[in-house]
Every structure is written in C-alpha cells, then in structure tokens.
Design a protein around this motif. Structure first.
Motif, mmCIF file in Angstrom:
data_model
loop_
_atom_site.group_PDB
_atom_site.id
_atom_site.type_symbol
_atom_site.label_atom_id
_atom_site.label_comp_id
_atom_site.label_asym_id
_atom_site.label_seq_id
_atom_site.Cartn_x
_atom_site.Cartn_y
_atom_site.Cartn_z
ATOM 1 N N MET A 257 0.839 -1.178 0.000
ATOM 2 C CA MET A 257 0.000 0.000 0.000
ATOM 3 C C MET A 257 0.885 1.243 0.000
ATOM 4 N N TYR A 258 0.551 2.200 -0.825
ATOM 5 C CA TYR A 258 1.357 3.413 -0.890
ATOM 6 C C TYR A 258 0.556 4.622 -0.444
ATOM 7 N N GLU A 259 1.300 5.626 0.005
ATOM 8 C CA GLU A 259 0.701 6.882 0.441
ATOM 9 C C GLU A 259 1.416 8.028 -0.247
ATOM 10 N N ILE A 260 0.687 9.082 -0.537
ATOM 11 C CA ILE A 260 1.262 10.273 -1.161
ATOM 12 C C ILE A 260 1.335 11.357 -0.100
ATOM 13 N N ILE A 261 2.506 11.974 0.001
ATOM 14 C CA ILE A 261 2.664 13.049 0.981
ATOM 15 C C ILE A 261 3.240 14.289 0.306
ATOM 16 N N ALA A 262 2.846 15.425 0.831
ATOM 17 C CA ALA A 262 3.385 16.719 0.396
ATOM 18 C C ALA A 262 4.276 17.214 1.527
ATOM 19 N N ILE A 263 5.542 17.470 1.204
ATOM 20 C CA ILE A 263 6.511 17.876 2.224
ATOM 21 C C ILE A 263 6.748 19.382 2.136
ATOM 22 N N PHE A 264 6.774 20.002 3.306
ATOM 23 C CA PHE A 264 6.991 21.445 3.424
ATOM 24 C C PHE A 264 8.199 21.705 4.301
ATOM 25 N N ARG A 265 8.810 22.861 4.120
ATOM 26 C CA ARG A 265 9.912 23.307 4.986
ATOM 27 C C ARG A 265 9.407 24.217 6.101
ATOM 28 N N SER A 266 8.117 24.448 6.141
ATOM 29 C CA SER A 266 7.512 25.338 7.133
ATOM 30 C C SER A 266 6.315 24.649 7.778
ATOM 31 N N PHE B 241 5.854 13.191 -2.567
ATOM 32 C CA PHE B 241 6.588 11.942 -2.443
ATOM 33 C C PHE B 241 5.619 10.786 -2.239
ATOM 34 N N VAL B 242 6.083 9.606 -2.607
ATOM 35 C CA VAL B 242 5.318 8.384 -2.403
ATOM 36 C C VAL B 242 6.055 7.534 -1.380
ATOM 37 N N MET B 243 5.310 7.065 -0.392
ATOM 38 C CA MET B 243 5.850 6.112 0.576
ATOM 39 C C MET B 243 5.162 4.781 0.318
ATOM 40 N N ASN B 244 5.956 3.743 0.212
ATOM 41 C CA ASN B 244 5.409 2.422 -0.047
ATOM 42 C C ASN B 244 6.024 1.434 0.940
ATOM 43 N N GLN B 245 5.192 0.840 1.747
ATOM 44 C CA GLN B 245 5.665 -0.137 2.719
ATOM 45 C C GLN B 245 5.383 -1.525 2.162
ATOM 46 N N THR B 246 6.452 -2.266 1.861
ATOM 47 C CA THR B 246 6.323 -3.608 1.314
ATOM 48 C C THR B 246 7.175 -4.566 2.124
ATOM 49 N N TYR B 247 6.537 -5.580 2.666
ATOM 50 C CA TYR B 247 7.246 -6.601 3.444
ATOM 51 C C TYR B 247 8.137 -5.980 4.516
ATOM 52 N N GLY B 248 7.639 -4.963 5.186
ATOM 53 C CA GLY B 248 8.377 -4.340 6.271
ATOM 54 C C GLY B 248 9.461 -3.369 5.849
ATOM 55 N N MET C 33 10.501 0.171 3.859
ATOM 56 C CA MET C 33 9.964 1.439 3.395
ATOM 57 C C MET C 33 10.670 1.871 2.125
ATOM 58 N N GLN C 34 9.898 2.107 1.089
ATOM 59 C CA GLN C 34 10.435 2.679 -0.147
ATOM 60 C C GLN C 34 9.904 4.102 -0.229
ATOM 61 N N PHE C 35 10.775 5.011 -0.597
ATOM 62 C CA PHE C 35 10.423 6.421 -0.579
ATOM 63 C C PHE C 35 10.988 7.079 -1.828
ATOM 64 N N GLY C 36 10.165 7.840 -2.550
ATOM 65 C CA GLY C 36 10.656 8.522 -3.743
ATOM 66 C C GLY C 36 9.711 9.600 -4.200
ATOM 67 N N ARG C 37 10.190 10.404 -5.115
ATOM 68 C CA ARG C 37 9.362 11.504 -5.657
ATOM 69 C C ARG C 37 8.171 10.957 -6.427
ATOM 70 N N TRP C 38 7.069 11.707 -6.316
ATOM 71 C CA TRP C 38 5.863 11.371 -7.065
ATOM 72 C C TRP C 38 5.806 12.289 -8.267
ATOM 73 N N SER C 39 5.755 11.716 -9.448
ATOM 74 C CA SER C 39 5.731 12.553 -10.661
ATOM 75 C C SER C 39 4.420 12.458 -11.385
#
Length: 86
Positions: free
Chosen positions: A1-10, A71-78, A80-86
């Motif tokens: 299952m993946y989740e989409i997050i928006a990251i801010f510096r503030s 960014f997309v976070m994907n947790q697979t078999y324990g 965490m995969q993390f990368g930009r969402w395009s």
C-alpha cells in the motif's frame, strides 16, 4: 500500500495546506515527516490517493514558498520505499 505526501519546509504552511485541502473536500491529514525524506520541518500532509491529482493542482496554484515536493511512501514486506511522485 502506498501513500502520497506533500513535504513542506515550514510548519505553518503545512498546517495551512492541510486546512485548505480539507475545506475543499479533499481527505488530508497532518503527519510527521518520514525520516527517509531527510528534509522539511517535521510536518507533512498525507493525501488520499483518490484525490491526489486535485490536491496537486490546489497546492501548486497556492504557491507555497516552503513547499518541497510530492513523495510516495510504499511499505512492502516491512521495508519502506520512498521517492518523488511525478
């Protein structure tokens, strides 16, 4: 299952974005920024993947100066995969 997050510096802009998305009927939630991001203020906005395109449009049109990216976070078999969402 993946989740989409928006990251801010503030934190203030992350909170404002979350409020704005919710007021427009988009399922959004404030979360702690994942350590894998290695950036940001400590708060990010998790976006429902069904409304991700609409949320992207709203965030980009809002011109947040502290917005870092999607960014997309994907947790697979324990693992965490993390990368930009395009």
């Amino acid at each position: 299952m993946y989740e989409i997050i928006a990251i801010f510096r503030s934190r203030a802009q992350a909170i404002d974005c979350n409020t704005k998305l919710k007021s427009m009927g988009i399922a959004a939630e404030l979360i702690s920024t994942p350590k894998e991001a290695n950036i940001g203020c400590g708060l990010s906005v998790k976006i429902n993947k069904n409304s991700a395109e609409r949320a992207r449009y709203i965030i980009q049109k809002s011109n947040y100066s502290a917005f870092y990216g999607f960014f997309v976070m994907n947790q697979t078999y324990g693992r965490m995969q993390f990368g930009r969402w395009s």
